[in-house]
Structure formats: C-alpha cells, structure tokens
Enzyme design. Structure first.
Site, PDB file in Angstrom:
ATOM      1  N   SER A  85       0.896  -1.168   0.062  1.00  0.00           N
ATOM      2  CA  SER A  85       0.047   0.008   0.016  1.00  0.00           C
ATOM      3  C   SER A  85       0.893   1.277  -0.018  1.00  0.00           C
ATOM      4  O   SER A  85       0.352   2.464   0.197  1.00  0.00           O
ATOM      5  CB  SER A  85      -0.708   0.011   1.222  1.00  0.00           C
ATOM      6  OG  SER A  85      -0.089  -0.155   2.516  1.00  0.00           O
ATOM      7  N   THR A 188      -1.101   3.168   4.143  1.00  0.00           N
ATOM      8  CA  THR A 188      -0.399   4.383   4.100  1.00  0.00           C
ATOM      9  C   THR A 188       0.469   4.612   5.057  1.00  0.00           C
ATOM     10  O   THR A 188       0.099   4.451   6.276  1.00  0.00           O
ATOM     11  CB  THR A 188      -1.537   5.558   4.076  1.00  0.00           C
ATOM     12  OG1 THR A 188      -2.081   5.474   2.817  1.00  0.00           O
ATOM     13  CG2 THR A 188      -0.929   6.813   3.966  1.00  0.00           C
ATOM     14  N   THR A 206       1.654   7.109  -0.081  1.00  0.00           N
ATOM     15  CA  THR A 206       0.795   5.751  -0.472  1.00  0.00           C
ATOM     16  C   THR A 206       0.789   5.369  -2.003  1.00  0.00           C
ATOM     17  O   THR A 206       0.948   6.439  -2.828  1.00  0.00           O
ATOM     18  CB  THR A 206      -0.531   6.050   0.090  1.00  0.00           C
ATOM     19  OG1 THR A 206      -1.447   5.005   0.119  1.00  0.00           O
ATOM     20  CG2 THR A 206      -1.360   7.396  -0.810  1.00  0.00           C
ATOM     21  N   ARG A 216      -8.006   8.325  -9.578  1.00  0.00           N
ATOM     22  CA  ARG A 216      -8.508   8.700  -8.232  1.00  0.00           C
ATOM     23  C   ARG A 216      -7.308   9.083  -7.220  1.00  0.00           C
ATOM     24  O   ARG A 216      -6.216   8.264  -7.329  1.00  0.00           O
ATOM     25  CB  ARG A 216      -9.003   7.455  -7.605  1.00  0.00           C
ATOM     26  CG  ARG A 216      -9.606   7.655  -6.218  1.00  0.00           C
ATOM     27  CD  ARG A 216      -8.670   6.902  -5.263  1.00  0.00           C
ATOM     28  NE  ARG A 216      -9.114   7.174  -4.012  1.00  0.00           N
ATOM     29  CZ  ARG A 216      -8.417   6.982  -2.835  1.00  0.00           C
ATOM     30  NH1 ARG A 216      -7.024   6.635  -2.914  1.00  0.00           N
ATOM     31  NH2 ARG A 216      -8.967   6.964  -1.431  1.00  0.00           N
ATOM     32  N   VAL A 217      -7.469  10.166  -6.461  1.00  0.00           N
ATOM     33  CA  VAL A 217      -6.618  10.382  -5.491  1.00  0.00           C
ATOM     34  C   VAL A 217      -7.134  10.568  -4.291  1.00  0.00           C
ATOM     35  O   VAL A 217      -8.267  11.176  -4.041  1.00  0.00           O
ATOM     36  CB  VAL A 217      -5.980  11.963  -6.027  1.00  0.00           C
ATOM     37  CG1 VAL A 217      -5.080  12.612  -4.929  1.00  0.00           C
ATOM     38  CG2 VAL A 217      -5.106  11.958  -7.326  1.00  0.00           C
ATOM     39  N   GLY A 218      -6.515  10.240  -3.329  1.00  0.00           N
ATOM     40  CA  GLY A 218      -7.027  10.074  -2.034  1.00  0.00           C
ATOM     41  C   GLY A 218      -6.708  11.269  -1.231  1.00  0.00           C
ATOM     42  O   GLY A 218      -6.267  12.288  -1.585  1.00  0.00           O
ATOM     43  N   ASP A 219      -6.597  11.046   0.291  1.00  0.00           N
ATOM     44  CA  ASP A 219      -6.268  12.226   1.347  1.00  0.00           C
ATOM     45  C   ASP A 219      -4.787  12.329   1.259  1.00  0.00           C
ATOM     46  O   ASP A 219      -4.321  13.510   1.536  1.00  0.00           O
ATOM     47  CB  ASP A 219      -6.822  11.949   2.514  1.00  0.00           C
ATOM     48  CG  ASP A 219      -6.249  10.716   3.085  1.00  0.00           C
ATOM     49  OD1 ASP A 219      -6.350   9.851   2.495  1.00  0.00           O
ATOM     50  OD2 ASP A 219      -5.566  10.520   4.371  1.00  0.00           O
ATOM     51  N   THR A 239      -4.770   7.994   7.970  1.00  0.00           N
ATOM     52  CA  THR A 239      -4.786   6.904   7.081  1.00  0.00           C
ATOM     53  C   THR A 239      -6.182   6.376   6.923  1.00  0.00           C
ATOM     54  O   THR A 239      -6.972   6.601   7.909  1.00  0.00           O
ATOM     55  CB  THR A 239      -3.687   5.748   7.770  1.00  0.00           C
ATOM     56  OG1 THR A 239      -3.796   4.580   7.066  1.00  0.00           O
ATOM     57  CG2 THR A 239      -4.001   5.352   9.179  1.00  0.00           C
ATOM     58  N   GLY A 240      -6.308   5.282   5.872  1.00  0.00           N
ATOM     59  CA  GLY A 240      -7.555   5.073   5.739  1.00  0.00           C
ATOM     60  C   GLY A 240      -8.200   5.331   4.548  1.00  0.00           C
ATOM     61  O   GLY A 240      -7.520   5.739   3.666  1.00  0.00           O
ATOM     62  N   GLY A 242      -9.564   7.381   1.930  1.00  0.00           N
ATOM     63  CA  GLY A 242      -9.258   8.790   1.903  1.00  0.00           C
ATOM     64  C   GLY A 242     -10.481   9.839   1.582  1.00  0.00           C
ATOM     65  O   GLY A 242     -10.568  10.774   2.253  1.00  0.00           O
TER      66      GLY A 242
HETATM   67  N1  ASP Z   1      -5.502   7.160   2.883  1.00  0.00           N
HETATM   68  C1  ASP Z   1      -5.087   6.341   1.295  1.00  0.00           C
HETATM   69  C2  ASP Z   1      -5.748   6.941   0.183  1.00  0.00           C
HETATM   70  O1  ASP Z   1      -7.271   7.011   0.553  1.00  0.00           O
HETATM   71  C3  ASP Z   1      -5.515   4.916   1.581  1.00  0.00           C
HETATM   72  C4  ASP Z   1      -4.518   4.369   2.745  1.00  0.00           C
HETATM   73  O2  ASP Z   1      -4.491   4.770   3.951  1.00  0.00           O
HETATM   74  O3  ASP Z   1      -4.395   3.301   2.396  1.00  0.00           O
HETATM   75  O4  ASP Z   1      -5.408   6.853  -0.673  1.00  0.00           O
END
Ligand code: ASP
Length: 328
Positions: A85, A188, A206, A216-219, A239-240, A242
């Site tokens: 990840s 992450t 990450t 797609r882009v996360g947080d 983390t988690g 996004g």
């Molecule tokens: N926060 C990350 C995202 O959403 C994913 C992760 O924490 O593994 O891209």
C-alpha cells in the site's frame, strides 16, 4: 555544537533504543488528558512505522533536521517490497497501473505534494522538491513526472511487483470495482515528528486505494486532509479511506481542535466522530488519525479496532494500539 551532540544532549536517553513490541495504550487512551511530554518524538501509522521511525530517528540524530527525519523515515516504507500500500510495489488501480501520492509539510507552513505519479520510487522526495524548488504546492500526473525527470529522479520500469501482480490477477477474476477498506495491518504511512527544540514536520506517502479508478486521488497528498503541521499548535496525519478523510478535512480539523484547547487525543476522537457522522456505510470504512502537540502529547484514534501506530522517543520505539469508535 554538532547536530549529533546537540541531539544527544537534548534527547532523554541520548540515543534510540529500538524496542519493538506492543505497548499498552495507557498513554493515549481514554478521555483524561496525559500531560507527560516527550521530545524528540516521532509517530507513524501502522506496524511498518517501527522500521520507518528507526530510520527517522537515526536521521534526526545525524542531521538535527526533523524535516530530513520524516522524509528519510517514510522512504523506508516506500522501498519495502512486502508492503502493498506504499511505493511502486503497491497494489495498482483497476487498470493495473500503480500511481503514487505523497505530501510533506513543515511547521512554518511550507509544504509540497504530488499525486497520481507513475514510475517514481520516492514520491515523498518529489513532494519535498515541489516544496523547495518550485513556487507551487501540488503537482500531479505527467507534469509531476516531468518535473521528477528534470530534477534527476530515476524513472522505474512500469511493472508490478510479483506480489502485487499476483493479487491483481486474483482480483481480475471477479473484477468488480469495490474499494478495499484498510482493516489489515499495512496501509499508508503518515509520520509526524517533533524535535527537541519544538519544531514540527510531517510526511505521508501511499499507493492509495487498491483497484481504485484510474486517476483517483485520496487524502494523502492533500494538505489538510492526509497531513497538517503547524509549529504553533501541533501536527496530525491520517490513514484509511481517503474519501472519508477528505470530507472532513481530517488533519486540519485535528490541528484546529488542538488550537482551541483540545488534547491530541480529544481532537482525534472528535475527528473520528465527525467522520462517522458524515460518511454512509461506515461499517465498511476504516480511517485512523495520529496527532501530537508542541508539548509532545500524543493522540491516536480510529473508526474500527485494529489501527496500530509506532511511537519513538528517547526511551525507545514501540508499537501501540489506538482506541476506536466502534469497540471490538
Ligand atoms: N489514505 C489512502 C488513500 O485513501 C489509503 C490508505 O490509507 O491506505 O489513498
């Protein structure tokens, strides 16, 4: 005085005792405020935080720079071939392409980030280059890759790691687009650090959500969502899933709650409450936050059980379990 000697003088025991092993959460759980403070202090998400913290600590000892430390720390995870990840060995998007996101921030407000980047082994260092060598904060996709080339970053071949290829082949058998939530102990890496003089910095890197839609882009690369640092107050990282974190501007929210007087623990718990309230299908969403204030107080909290984090101080580097909104 050399950086090394200064560090040794300022830290509690003078050098890191790396003592992996699960600690109890007494220092961070529960509503009561823990005033015990420690500096330097480095926190990072999940089990992979242990080796990352160890390298960050070493870097801090050698250079005296908390920024160098948080960059070096997460570079460890970016290279970890067991990790699916973070880094180019991470799980790809649903087209089979691995794209990376990263951000870095100092307590004076300097920050840089990259998103949707291909072929760059160390997106965290590219984020730092955006911060230090451009007038911008965020670069994405092909533009970020071109910037990396111009800065002399080597380009890696676009092949999945053997483990990622295996998992992707399995996923393709049923090939439904379903975001994978992060219940496992790999995820992450977000790292936040405080030096002995009270300066803060943070990093987050990450490969994002497994089998995400291309683009797609996360947080993690979004300043304020995956990471926020302010020398006046403290730092937070996330983390988690996004999308759930972006919706509440999670890391910024935590720092602002601390500014208003909440402890890091109270701020993390309030952010999780907010996230739970603002997201549907919460049973499928895992998200967790880590925070520290300028005094070296620590906070950690997640939606569901299972979120671990590593805490490094002069007394050692230990793995801890965060509390959670939903109980085991
Ligand atoms: N926060 C990350 C995202 O959403 C994913 C992760 O924490 O593994 O891209």
């Amino acid at each position: 005085m050399s950086h090394r000697r200064k560090f040794i003088k300022q830290s509690l025991l003078g050098s890191a005792l790396i003592l992996p092993g699960m600690a109890s959460l007494d220092a961070v759980a529960g509503p009561s405020r823990t005033r015990k403070t420690e500096k330097p202090l480095i926190l990072s998400t999940w089990d992979h935080g242990i080796p990352a913290n160890a390298n960050a600590w070493e870097k801090l000892k050698n250079t005296g720079s908390i920024l160098d430390a948080v960059e070096a720390g997460v570079r460890t995870t970016e290279l970890d071939m067991e990790n699916l990840s973070v880094g180019l060995q991470g799980l790809p998007d649903r087209e089979g392409i691995t794209t990376l996101d990263a951000s870095i921030m100092c307590g004076d407000g300097s920050c840089g980030s990259v998103a949707f980047v291909r072929q760059v082994k160390h997106p965290i260092s590219l984020a730092r280059a955006v911060m230090e060598k451009t007038p911008h904060v965020m670069m994405v996709g092909e533009g970020a890759r071109q910037f990396a080339l111009a800065q002399g970053f080597p380009m890696e071949p676009e092949v999945l790691s053997p483990k990622a290829q295996q998992e992707y082949d399995k996923w393709k058998m049923h090939s439904k687009y379903k975001p994978v939530i992060n219940r496992e102990n790999h995820d992450t890496i977000g790292m936040i650090g405080l030096d002995a003089a009270g300066k803060l910095a943070g990093s987050c890197t990450t490969s994002g959500l497994a089998y995400k839609m291309h683009g797609r882009v996360g947080d993690s690369p979004i300043i304020g969502a995956g990471l926020f640092v302010d020398d006046q107050v403290g730092a937070a990282t996330a983390t988690g899933l996004g999308e759930s974190i972006i919706r509440i501007c999670g890391s910024f929210l935590i720092v602002e709650l601390m500014r208003q007087g909440r402890s890091p623990q109270e701020a993390c718990e309030e952010a999780v409450r907010r996230l739970v309230a603002k997201n549907k299908q919460i049973e499928d969403i895992q998200a967790g936050f880590l925070a520290m204030n300028t005094e070296g107080e620590v906070g950690a909290f997640a939606v569901h059980p299972g979120f671990t984090f590593a805490k490094a101080t002069g007394a050692g580097n230990v793995l801890m379990n965060a509390g959670s909104h939903f109980k085991p």
